[in-house]
Design a protein around this motif. Structure first.
Motif, PDB file in Angstrom:
ATOM      1  N   ALA A 782       0.835  -1.199   0.000  1.00  0.00           N
ATOM      2  CA  ALA A 782       0.000   0.000   0.000  1.00  0.00           C
ATOM      3  C   ALA A 782       0.873   1.252   0.000  1.00  0.00           C
ATOM      4  CB  ALA A 782      -0.928  -0.007   1.214  1.00  0.00           C
ATOM      5  N   MET A 786       1.008   4.142  -2.848  1.00  0.00           N
ATOM      6  CA  MET A 786       0.732   5.543  -2.502  1.00  0.00           C
ATOM      7  C   MET A 786       1.867   6.420  -3.019  1.00  0.00           C
ATOM      8  SD  MET A 786      -2.192   5.876  -0.884  1.00  0.00           S
ATOM      9  CE  MET A 786      -2.311   7.226   0.296  1.00  0.00           C
ATOM     10  N   LEU A 791       1.019  10.262  -3.834  1.00  0.00           N
ATOM     11  CA  LEU A 791       0.197  10.661  -2.698  1.00  0.00           C
ATOM     12  C   LEU A 791       1.036  10.606  -1.424  1.00  0.00           C
ATOM     13  CD1 LEU A 791      -3.020   8.643  -3.571  1.00  0.00           C
ATOM     14  CD2 LEU A 791      -2.697  11.106  -3.775  1.00  0.00           C
TER      15      LEU A 791
ATOM     16  N   LYS B 148     -14.851  -4.002  -1.703  1.00  0.00           N
ATOM     17  CA  LYS B 148     -13.715  -4.755  -1.165  1.00  0.00           C
ATOM     18  C   LYS B 148     -12.569  -4.686  -2.165  1.00  0.00           C
ATOM     19  CE  LYS B 148     -15.453  -9.163  -2.832  1.00  0.00           C
ATOM     20  NZ  LYS B 148     -15.677 -10.576  -2.524  1.00  0.00           N
ATOM     21  N   ARG B 150      -8.424  -6.343  -3.207  1.00  0.00           N
ATOM     22  CA  ARG B 150      -7.375  -7.332  -2.968  1.00  0.00           C
ATOM     23  C   ARG B 150      -6.007  -6.665  -3.077  1.00  0.00           C
ATOM     24  NH1 ARG B 150      -7.471 -12.901  -3.741  1.00  0.00           N
ATOM     25  NH2 ARG B 150      -9.363 -12.826  -4.995  1.00  0.00           N
ATOM     26  N   LEU B 151      -5.168  -6.891  -2.086  1.00  0.00           N
ATOM     27  CA  LEU B 151      -3.831  -6.312  -2.097  1.00  0.00           C
ATOM     28  C   LEU B 151      -2.844  -7.347  -1.563  1.00  0.00           C
ATOM     29  CD1 LEU B 151      -2.524  -3.532  -2.729  1.00  0.00           C
ATOM     30  CD2 LEU B 151      -2.569  -3.084  -0.288  1.00  0.00           C
ATOM     31  N   ALA B 152      -1.734  -7.512  -2.257  1.00  0.00           N
ATOM     32  CA  ALA B 152      -0.718  -8.495  -1.865  1.00  0.00           C
ATOM     33  C   ALA B 152      -1.355  -9.861  -1.588  1.00  0.00           C
ATOM     34  CB  ALA B 152       0.070  -7.997  -0.637  1.00  0.00           C
ATOM     35  N   ILE B 193      -8.776   7.107  -3.146  1.00  0.00           N
ATOM     36  CA  ILE B 193      -8.090   6.089  -2.355  1.00  0.00           C
ATOM     37  C   ILE B 193      -9.120   5.109  -1.791  1.00  0.00           C
ATOM     38  CG2 ILE B 193      -6.136   7.580  -1.710  1.00  0.00           C
ATOM     39  CD1 ILE B 193      -7.417   7.565   1.151  1.00  0.00           C
ATOM     40  N   VAL B 202      -5.544   0.532   6.139  1.00  0.00           N
ATOM     41  CA  VAL B 202      -4.406   0.822   5.263  1.00  0.00           C
ATOM     42  C   VAL B 202      -4.893   1.493   3.981  1.00  0.00           C
ATOM     43  CG1 VAL B 202      -2.489  -0.208   3.976  1.00  0.00           C
ATOM     44  CG2 VAL B 202      -3.203  -1.201   6.156  1.00  0.00           C
ATOM     45  N   PRO B 203      -4.361   2.706   3.664  1.00  0.00           N
ATOM     46  CA  PRO B 203      -4.816   3.387   2.444  1.00  0.00           C
ATOM     47  C   PRO B 203      -4.054   2.944   1.194  1.00  0.00           C
ATOM     48  CG  PRO B 203      -3.318   4.798   3.660  1.00  0.00           C
ATOM     49  CD  PRO B 203      -3.394   3.505   4.434  1.00  0.00           C
ATOM     50  N   VAL B 204      -4.761   2.847   0.061  1.00  0.00           N
ATOM     51  CA  VAL B 204      -4.121   2.602  -1.240  1.00  0.00           C
ATOM     52  C   VAL B 204      -4.810   3.452  -2.303  1.00  0.00           C
ATOM     53  CG1 VAL B 204      -3.192   0.268  -1.129  1.00  0.00           C
ATOM     54  CG2 VAL B 204      -5.612   0.582  -1.498  1.00  0.00           C
ATOM     55  N   PRO B 205      -4.062   3.877  -3.307  1.00  0.00           N
ATOM     56  CA  PRO B 205      -4.700   4.611  -4.397  1.00  0.00           C
ATOM     57  C   PRO B 205      -5.522   3.660  -5.265  1.00  0.00           C
ATOM     58  CG  PRO B 205      -2.369   4.319  -4.865  1.00  0.00           C
ATOM     59  CD  PRO B 205      -2.615   3.746  -3.497  1.00  0.00           C
ATOM     60  N   ARG B 210      -3.627   3.175 -11.655  1.00  0.00           N
ATOM     61  CA  ARG B 210      -3.362   1.851 -11.130  1.00  0.00           C
ATOM     62  C   ARG B 210      -3.959   0.846 -12.097  1.00  0.00           C
ATOM     63  NH1 ARG B 210      -2.837  -2.008  -7.245  1.00  0.00           N
ATOM     64  NH2 ARG B 210      -4.715  -3.070  -6.590  1.00  0.00           N
TER      65      ARG B 210
END
Lengths: 808, 219
Positions: A782, A786, A791, B148, B150-152, B193, B202-205, B210
């Motif tokens: 994350a 960012m 950001l 929802k 999905r990350l990693a 985000i 946890v923030p993500v763009p 992306r």
């Protein structure tokens, strides 16, 4: 015993003479029989001889014989093969198959006017039995033939089928059961599974001609696919009439098929067959094979069973066979002529597999068969059976219990367990009696029935015990015909523009549309490999014992090729060799992860349990374990931080602490729960209209698991899940015994991946550890995204606004 | 404290790891899509008999959030109940929990598509609070889509924060969801985000810039 007259003349006209076991089965036509015969022994015809003899003697109104096979393709094939003698003998009867592929109009007609001989699968039989007409359809049934019963007995499909057969015996008293099986290690167990039967052995035929395939290059250090041997396999194909090339996984079959075509200078016709290809593609490959148009077929377990390919004269197994019995059965695919030896060659995919293949060959020559016994009476299958029985009409619990215990796998089922299953089907069986008004089944006049008859549709839609991972169909852009299927987890890892292999071609992923992945063929690009998870095939303990014995005894290395002895020498130089009485633990770093490799030689299940225990200890120690993978020889764990002292980690008393709690929350349990809940009818795989809309109407089975674990940990499905999960694990005693037998821990710090550990890096069946390690990865990913997007990291809240405050 | 600060429409919010939104300046705790009584509704309609514990689970998590923040108002953005009959069918223990929540904190319910009885929308400090975000009618805070992400390799419920819309994840236990890059959500928030829920927020763009992964199964 001789054949009755018209049959005898028909045999003579074909220039055939019946095998002794075919006559023996005919003689014993009134008794339940299990026939054990090698592939090519004319098993199926043997099974049908009593039926033909009956029908030659006079016509039969309604269904006479029900034939059940694990494969749809097999039912088509048998229907075709039987049509000829029936026509030649001038018999007035219908032979029809009924599978998921049968047209609705024909299926509807079969319910009204069943054919004399019906060929079907366990799932289609279960569906037929769930209709109100079932008693009428099966009333006059005389015989049931269960083909490839050895394969069915290995899974819940067999348990479901045996419950169905018990039902048939109620509907058609006097029904005679015939089981047909390939060579197996212990026939009495299979006879018991059938609900009791006389065992009849056919002549096993001559010993097979089986050896390693000589290759120009030695196998690579690691890797699973055997592509280095493509030219050697090609040469063998050229020298044979028709070759079956078996690979252990679908992805490997795709890659090997491509490698073969790259060296196919004579453009010999070579086909591809595996379970993820579209039905059309598989049917085309089978038809080409049957028509004698192919010289070789690259395949997986999808061709383990069935279809008699009379012309196959060579079987090549690429990759170590994980199971001696399966290897012997695959070898039997070559040369269906009974009186000549089958010819088979084995190609190890990497150097470690040379050792495994050597051990397997020794076992074949010793005539040793292996097997992993299954537990009896899975209750999730029984729950589905009860619901389906209720779909057919009201049932009396006492009568149903008596019937269920006539099925072999459920012979010893306690009444209390049966009642628990009925209660689960009726009320959900929860500690909180929430659904008194909304029971699924309700008892009226002693009989259980569906409260809402419309529920039958949903129950029937989710029939069956095969719980494969979710898949997505893949098709070419602008083309309706699907190419095949990929697993959703693999699909989720694809981004548009990436390439993968399917059906022997490289395609580029374009987009997802209405739950179908659209792709464009792109021949030139190096593909990302399609990962089909499938079931991880465990080597049997007998086989891993043989591997360890071979490794631990340098005197026995003479049986190994020189390059393998060199490879073991390299292992000694970089790390060290496993020693009897010691536990070798290697640590090394690779690509930003730390690895710990423990050589326990205790079998897949023991290593799986050890993996769960070790990663828990590592989680407690803050090492950020991310996952692990096991083979029968070793366990490989990867983490964000290194394990400094494996001996401390492997101490039995620290491992034992929290054993039960950890077992309850691990990924193996959740995976088992998903399958159990689907089979038992708690979670639906199929909902009306769901496929079309693509809307996710269901939610994760993990949520249901977590809820049950918190509020109702002793619920029936939790008990079934524990039993299931433990089948893939072992009890702590086995781990303790392993540690006791290997009191010394040898820690080898290697500078890089070691020769023995390299193959494990590519093993399928990785088990994730969802702990702080993944949390750290999520946060790092994350933060990276960012920063990439320009950001700033989020500002902090003013402390007084973020604080937990209490109003005055 | 592992909430994630979020700036939206000129205000500062805290996206909490639980999936609840805390508005410090208004002392408001906001949650969406509790879907209380979902298992009861499925059972009533002849479906599977799911473990009937989700209402208790959801309400006790909400109780914990309310105790931790002690809000001046508790705002429920619709689909609080899976349907109106489910609201009437709460078992006594769950009913007591629900009444305690509403007695202790000033509670405002907005109507959802599953339970159309509450207020259609509210307005607070110039921001509309409604069940479904309305394109061109922002700024608004809403629920409905159950986003929802999905990350990693890990799938989590997530807040989606754009220029005009802040969409909350579902707070209810038995809820599926829509991937944050689904066209329905992307049309409202083309870029912005997402804040993943879980042990930490946890923030993500998301959106432009992306690469959109192919959606897959998962929690």
């Amino acid at each position: 015993m001789t054949l009755p007259d018209p049959l005898a003349r028909w045999f003579a006209a074909q220039g055939w003479s019946p095998h002794p076991h075919q006559l023996a089965l005919l003689e014993a036509r009134d008794a339940d029989t299990l026939l054990i015969a090698p592939t090519g022994g004319g098993k199926t015809l043997a099974g049908f001889l009593p039926t033909l003899a009956d029908l030659v003697a006079g016509p039969h109104p309604g269904m006479h014989t029900l034939y059940v096979s694990p494969l749809k393709a097999l039912t088509h094939d048998i229907a075709r093969n039987l049509a000829r003698p029936v026509a030649d003998l001038g018999l007035d009867l219908r032979i029809e198959d009924r599978t998921g592929d049968t047209r609705p109009a024909q299926r509807a007609r079969q319910r009204v006017d069943p054919p004399q001989i019906l060929l079907t699968t366990p799932e289609s039989l279960a569906l037929l039995l769930s209709y109100e007409e079932a008693p009428r359809i099966f009333a006059g049934l005389k015989r049931v033939i269960i083909d490839e019963i050895h394969a069915l007995a290995e899974s819940k499909r067999g348990d479901q089928l045996m419950l169905g057969v018990a039902r048939l015996q109620t509907l058609a008293p006097g029904l005679v059961r015939t089981g047909l099986s390939a060579t197996i290690e212990y026939p009495p167990a299979l006879a018991r599974f059938m609900g009791g039967a006389r065992v009849l052995h056919a002549d096993p035929g001559p010993a097979p001609d089986v050896a390693m395939l000589a290759t120009t290059d030695p196998p690579p250090w690691a890797g699973g696919g055997g592509r280095y041997a493509a030219r050697d396999v090609m040469a063998a194909i050229r020298a044979a009439r028709l070759t079956l090339v078996f690979l252990n996984t679908r992805a490997q079959a795709e890659l090997f098929f491509q490698a073969l075509w790259a060296v196919n200078d004579d453009t010999l016709p070579i086909g591809l067959h595996h379970g993820s290809l579209s039905r059309e593609a598989r049917a085309r490959a089978e038809a080409a094979m049957a028509a004698g148009e192919l010289r070789a077929m690259v395949c997986t377990g999808s061709l383990d069973l069935g279809i008699d390919w009379g012309d196959v004269d060579l079987v090549i197994q690429v990759g170590a066979p994980r199971n001696i019995k399966r290897l012997v059965q695959r070898i039997g695919r070559a040369n269906h002529r009974y009186d000549t030896p089958s010819r088979a060659r084995i190609v190890p995919a990497n150097r470690f597999e040379v050792i495994e293949c050597t051990a397997a060959l020794q076992a074949v020559r010793d005539g040793a068969l292996d097997g992993s016994p299954r537990a009896d009476a899975p209750l999730d299958v029984l729950c589905q059976h009860i619901l389906l029985t209720a779909c057919a009409g009201p049932f009396d619990p006492d009568a149903l219990y008596a019937e269920v215990t006539r099925a072999g796998p459920y012979a010893a089922l306690p009444r209390a367990a049966f009642d628990d299953c009925v209660d689960f089907c009726a009320t959900g069986g929860y500690a909180l009696r929430a659904y008194d008004r909304w029971q699924r089944l309700m008892q009226v006049g002693g009989h259980w029935r569906l409260r809402d008859p419309r529920a039958a549709r949903l129950i029937r839609m989710n029939i069956g015990t095969i719980t494969d991972p979710e898949t997505l169909k893949v098709r070419r852009r602008g083309n309706r015909a699907p190419l095949g299927e990929i697993e959703e987890a693999f699909a989720a890892s694809l981004t548009p523009g990436e390439t993968f292999l399917i059906g022997g071609q490289t395609v580029r992923y374009d987009r997802l549309r209405e739950m179908v992945g659209e792709v464009t063929p792109q021949p030139a690009r190096e593909p990302k490999i399609a990962v089909f998870n499938g079931l991880k095939m465990a080597s049997t303990l007998q086989l891993s014992d043989r591997v360890e014995a071979l490794l631990a005894d340098p005197g026995a290395w003479a049986a190994l090729p020189p390059d393998i002895r060199d490879w073991l020498g390299l292992q000694r130089a970089i790390s060290r060799l496993p020693e009897p009485g010691a536990l070798l633990a290697e640590t090394f770093a690779r690509a930003g992860r730390w690895y710990l490799c423990v050589y326990g030689f205790a079998g897949l299940n023991a290593h799986q349990t050890l993996g769960l225990l070790l990663t828990r200890r590592m989680e407690d120690a803050g090492l950020g374990p991310l996952g692990f993978v096991c083979t029968d020889s070793a366990l490989l764990v990867w983490s964000l931080d290194p394990v400094a002292d494996p001996a401390t980690l492997l101490a039995a008393d620290t491992l034992r602490a929290g054993f039960d709690e950890w077992l309850a929350e691990n990924a193996v349990m959740k995976r088992s729960f998903r399958a159990v809940a689907q089979v038992a009818g708690l979670l639906q795989r199929n909902l009306p209209g769901q496929r079309k809309s693509g809307k996710q109407a269901t939610f994760s089975s993990d949520i249901v698991y977590d809820t049950l674990r918190r509020f109702d940990p002793d619920h029936l499905l939790m008990r079934v899940t524990r039993t299931e999960a433990q089948r893939g694990l072992v009890d702590f005693g086995r781990i303790e015994a392993m540690l006791r037998d290997r009191p010394r821990v040898l820690h080898a710090r290697a500078r890089h991946v070691t020769p023995l550990a390299a193959p494990l890096l590519l093993e399928a069946g990785r088990i994730p550890v969802r702990g702080q390690g993944h949390e750290r990865l999520v946060e790092e990913e994350a933060a990276r995204l960012m920063a990439e997007a320009g950001l700033a990291p989020p500002e902090t809240l003013p402390p007084d606004e973020n604080r937990v405050t209490k109003r005055a | 404290m592992s909430a994630c600060p979020v700036r939206f429409a000129g205000h500062i919010f805290a996206a909490r790891p639980s999936g609840a939104l805390w508005w410090p300046a208004e002392r408001a705790l906001i949650v969406a899509d509790l879907h209380l009584g979902k298992s009861e509704r499925m059972a009533r309609r002849g479906g599977a008999l799911l473990p009937p514990f989700e209402t208790r689970d959801t309400l006790s998590r909400l109780m914990a959030e309310a105790r931790a923040t002690d809000p001046a108002r508790l705002l429920l953005l619709g689909d609080t109940f899976d349907d109106t009959a489910a609201a009437a069918a709460l078992p006594p223990q769950d009913r007591a929990l629900w009444d305690t929540l509403r007695r202790t904190w000033h509670c405002a319910e907005i109507a959802g598509n599953h339970d159309p009885t509450g207020a259609p929308e509210l307005s607070l400090a110039g921001i509309a609070l409604r069940h479904i975000a309305e394109a061109g009618q922002g700024p608004d805070i809403s629920g409905h889509y159950h986003p929802k992400l999905r990350l990693a390799g890990v799938a989590r419920r997530a807040f989606v924060v754009g220029q005009a819309h802040l969409i909350l994840p579902a707070f209810g236990a038995y809820t599926g969801g829509l991937w944050a890059d689904d066209p329905a959500i992307a049309a409202l928030v083309p870029r912005g985000i997402a804040v993943l829920t879980g042990p930490r927020a946890v923030p993500v763009p998301i959106g432009a810039g992306r690469r959109a992964p192919l959606r897959g199964a998962g929690g």
